[in-house]
Design an enzyme around this catalytic site. Structure first.
Site, PDB file in Angstrom:
ATOM      1  CG  ASN A   9      -2.049  -0.924   1.131  1.00 28.24           C
ATOM      2  OD1 ASN A   9      -2.982  -0.843   0.326  1.00 28.24           O
ATOM      3  ND2 ASN A   9      -2.107  -1.888   2.180  1.00 28.24           N
ATOM      4  CG  PHE A  11       7.202   1.868   1.073  1.00 27.07           C
ATOM      5  CD1 PHE A  11       7.825   3.264   0.720  1.00 27.07           C
ATOM      6  CD2 PHE A  11       6.800   2.325   2.189  1.00 27.07           C
ATOM      7  CE1 PHE A  11       8.158   4.575   1.422  1.00 27.07           C
ATOM      8  CE2 PHE A  11       7.499   3.071   3.366  1.00 27.07           C
ATOM      9  CZ  PHE A  11       7.639   4.407   2.575  1.00 27.07           C
ATOM     10  CE  LYS A  13       8.128  -4.486   3.641  1.00 28.34           C
ATOM     11  NZ  LYS A  13       8.102  -4.815   4.418  1.00 28.34           N
ATOM     12  N   GLY A  94      -6.558 -11.346  -0.551  1.00 30.35           N
ATOM     13  CA  GLY A  94      -5.862 -10.683  -0.388  1.00 30.35           C
ATOM     14  C   GLY A  94      -4.088 -11.732  -1.195  1.00 30.35           C
ATOM     15  CG  ASP A  96      -1.453  -9.331   1.608  1.00 31.37           C
ATOM     16  OD1 ASP A  96      -3.191 -10.081   0.669  1.00 31.37           O
ATOM     17  OD2 ASP A  96      -1.536  -7.488   2.350  1.00 31.37           O
ATOM     18  CG  ASP A 117       0.568  -8.916   6.945  1.00 31.69           C
ATOM     19  OD1 ASP A 117       1.597  -8.434   7.538  1.00 31.69           O
ATOM     20  OD2 ASP A 117       0.663  -8.938   5.223  1.00 31.69           O
TER      21      ASP A 117
END
Length: 243
Positions: A9, A11, A13, A94, A96, A117
């Site tokens: 949301n 950055f 990585k 999601g 993630d 998380d």
């Protein structure tokens, strides 16, 4: 070697893996993704595969460029996964959360695992020892709680995150800190306890941007791993590459 591209949301990585070992991690903003990937490609010329999560936030031309550099896997609901998914709306799950569940399979196979998380949101995901993903929960993260108090009221200030001096706030600022921080800590402890009543041998993993801060305050026995999502994405790439 594998390149992991996790578009979050705030950055992006980037991580380079040699089999199961992460050898470099870079955090960047979305506008500089291609520049950073070129740098990594030059530094590690034997990277041949890549995976992207949350691809929707990347420009189409950037995805096309990445696919010209590497054999690219885009994580979506159609990708082959190493677990049985009992989520009733799998297409809305999601990516993630999918990656975190895969990370737990790699590290704690045949175990009842709760993955927490702690990032923009706090997500809870549970997979049982039969390799069945049952679902979990989503709640506001630390920054979201501070912002909501400011945005949805007339007079409460927006504060930087901070550990309260005491659970009893003796000023408006300290009351906000107490409400946000002790609120999220008690929520996490309560969720863990509820799961442990049902699954006594539960393994708990804490990851995400606020994992380091929260792990120091939690009383429950947990495994704190800030790179767990990246490891899960690498495992998905390996699983789909038959490595």
């Amino acid at each position: 070697m594998n390149l992991i591209i996790d578009v979050g949301n705030s950055f992006v990585k980037l991580a380079v893996f040699n089999k199961d070992k992460m050898i470099q991690k870079v955090t960047t903003n979305i506008d500089d993704v291609i520049i950073k990937i070129r740098f990594l490609k030059k530094e590690y010329d034997d990277i041949d595969k890549a995976i992207i999560s949350s691809v929707g936030r990347l420009k189409v031309k950037d995805v096309e460029r990445i696919s010209s550099y590497f054999e690219l896997l885009i994580l979506d609901s159609d990708v082959k996964l190493p677990f049985k998914n009992f989520y009733e709306t799998p297409k809305t799950l999601g990516v993630d959360r999918v990656a975190l569940v895969c990370g737990s399979i790699r590290k704690f196979s045949e175990s009842d695992v709760l993955i927490i998380d702690a990032g923009t949101c706090v997500t809870y995901d549970f997979i049982n020892k039969n390799n069945e993903y049952l679902g979990g929960a989503i709640s506001p993260g630390i920054r979201m709680r501070y912002k909501s108090l400011n945005n949805l009221t007339a007079n409460l200030p927006l504060l930087d995150s901070g550990m309260p001096k005491d659970i009893i706030g003796n000023s408006t600022n300290e009351s906000i800190h107490s409400g946000v921080i002790y609120g999220i800590l008690n929520e996490i402890e309560g969720v863990i306890e509820s799961y442990r009543l049902k699954y006594p041998d539960l393994t708990v993993i804490l990851t995400g941007g606020d994992a380091k801060f929260l792990s120091k305050q939690l009383k429950s026995s947990i495994f704190a791993n800030p790179n767990f999502l990246l490891e899960g994405l690498n495992f998905i790439l390996q699983f789909n590459s038959n490595e």
